[in-house]
Design a protein around this motif. Structure first.
Motif, PDB file in Angstrom:
ATOM      1  N   TYR A 150       0.143   5.622  -7.393  1.00 20.29           N
ATOM      2  CA  TYR A 150       1.174   5.166  -6.463  1.00 20.29           C
ATOM      3  C   TYR A 150       0.776   3.587  -6.205  1.00 20.29           C
ATOM      4  O   TYR A 150      -0.490   3.601  -5.980  1.00 20.29           O
ATOM      5  CB  TYR A 150       1.099   5.874  -5.514  1.00 20.29           C
ATOM      6  CG  TYR A 150       1.608   7.461  -5.558  1.00 20.29           C
ATOM      7  CD1 TYR A 150       3.010   7.475  -5.555  1.00 20.29           C
ATOM      8  CD2 TYR A 150       0.636   8.269  -5.900  1.00 20.29           C
ATOM      9  CE1 TYR A 150       3.489   8.950  -6.142  1.00 20.29           C
ATOM     10  CE2 TYR A 150       1.002   9.526  -6.182  1.00 20.29           C
ATOM     11  CZ  TYR A 150       2.475   9.788  -6.120  1.00 20.29           C
ATOM     12  OH  TYR A 150       2.946  11.119  -6.667  1.00 20.29           O
ATOM     13  N   CYS A 151       1.680   2.639  -5.923  1.00 20.37           N
ATOM     14  CA  CYS A 151       1.197   1.222  -5.400  1.00 20.37           C
ATOM     15  C   CYS A 151       0.844   1.238  -3.843  1.00 20.37           C
ATOM     16  O   CYS A 151       0.427   0.308  -3.606  1.00 20.37           O
ATOM     17  CB  CYS A 151       2.588   0.488  -5.478  1.00 20.37           C
ATOM     18  SG  CYS A 151       3.833   0.933  -4.371  1.00 20.37           S
ATOM     19  N   CYS A 152       0.876   2.436  -2.969  1.00 19.84           N
ATOM     20  CA  CYS A 152       0.390   2.171  -1.640  1.00 19.84           C
ATOM     21  C   CYS A 152       0.669   3.642  -1.245  1.00 19.84           C
ATOM     22  O   CYS A 152       1.017   4.693  -1.694  1.00 19.84           O
ATOM     23  CB  CYS A 152       1.593   1.342  -0.821  1.00 19.84           C
ATOM     24  SG  CYS A 152       3.226   2.206  -0.615  1.00 19.84           S
ATOM     25  N   GLU A 153       0.038   3.755   0.147  1.00 15.92           N
ATOM     26  CA  GLU A 153      -0.266   4.914   0.586  1.00 15.92           C
ATOM     27  C   GLU A 153       1.069   5.867   0.851  1.00 15.92           C
ATOM     28  O   GLU A 153       1.247   7.044   0.912  1.00 15.92           O
ATOM     29  CB  GLU A 153      -1.182   4.941   1.948  1.00 15.92           C
ATOM     30  CG  GLU A 153      -1.598   6.251   2.752  1.00 15.92           C
ATOM     31  CD  GLU A 153      -2.354   7.155   1.739  1.00 15.92           C
ATOM     32  OE1 GLU A 153      -1.982   8.454   2.170  1.00 15.92           O
ATOM     33  OE2 GLU A 153      -3.092   6.760   1.115  1.00 15.92           O
ATOM     34  N   ALA A 154       2.148   4.797   1.389  1.00 14.51           N
ATOM     35  CA  ALA A 154       3.325   5.460   1.847  1.00 14.51           C
ATOM     36  C   ALA A 154       4.074   6.494   0.682  1.00 14.51           C
ATOM     37  O   ALA A 154       4.755   7.219   0.922  1.00 14.51           O
ATOM     38  CB  ALA A 154       4.244   4.245   2.328  1.00 14.51           C
ATOM     39  N   CYS A 155       3.843   5.614  -0.442  1.00 15.92           N
ATOM     40  CA  CYS A 155       4.460   6.333  -1.676  1.00 15.92           C
ATOM     41  C   CYS A 155       3.637   7.482  -1.991  1.00 15.92           C
ATOM     42  O   CYS A 155       4.177   8.467  -2.659  1.00 15.92           O
ATOM     43  CB  CYS A 155       4.376   5.162  -2.901  1.00 15.92           C
ATOM     44  SG  CYS A 155       5.691   3.903  -2.758  1.00 15.92           S
ATOM     45  N   ALA A 156       2.358   7.572  -1.840  1.00 19.91           N
ATOM     46  CA  ALA A 156       1.717   8.525  -2.343  1.00 19.91           C
ATOM     47  C   ALA A 156       1.865   9.833  -1.371  1.00 19.91           C
ATOM     48  O   ALA A 156       1.728  10.988  -1.652  1.00 19.91           O
ATOM     49  CB  ALA A 156       0.027   8.340  -2.095  1.00 19.91           C
ATOM     50  N   ILE A 157       2.154   9.586  -0.257  1.00 16.27           N
ATOM     51  CA  ILE A 157       2.373  10.618   0.639  1.00 16.27           C
ATOM     52  C   ILE A 157       4.174  11.080   0.458  1.00 16.27           C
ATOM     53  O   ILE A 157       4.507  11.810   1.357  1.00 16.27           O
ATOM     54  CB  ILE A 157       2.085  10.659   2.148  1.00 16.27           C
ATOM     55  CG1 ILE A 157       2.780   9.273   2.715  1.00 16.27           C
ATOM     56  CG2 ILE A 157       0.600  10.469   2.230  1.00 16.27           C
ATOM     57  CD1 ILE A 157       2.356   9.072   4.254  1.00 16.27           C
TER      58      ILE A 157
END
Length: 51
Positions: free
Chosen positions: A27-34
């Motif tokens: 994922y490109c960032c934590e927001a996408c990862a969660i």
């Protein structure tokens, strides 16, 4: 390392060696990862993937 696309379904961002890896996906960032469960509507890269 070749670039790949963020695993977030609506995200068009590419990921690189700095990507966040979760459950074997990148994922490109934590927001996408969660999965934007924090209420975020974007990933910080001019992309509205959390809407």
């Amino acid at each position: 390392m070749s670039q790949q696309q963020c695993a977030c379904p609506k995200c068009d961002c590419s990921v690189d060696s700095q990507a966040i890896e979760k459950n074997g996906q990148r994922y490109c960032c934590e927001a996408c990862a969660i999965g934007h469960t924090d209420g975020s509507t974007d990933c910080g890269h001019n992309c509205q993937c959390g809407k």
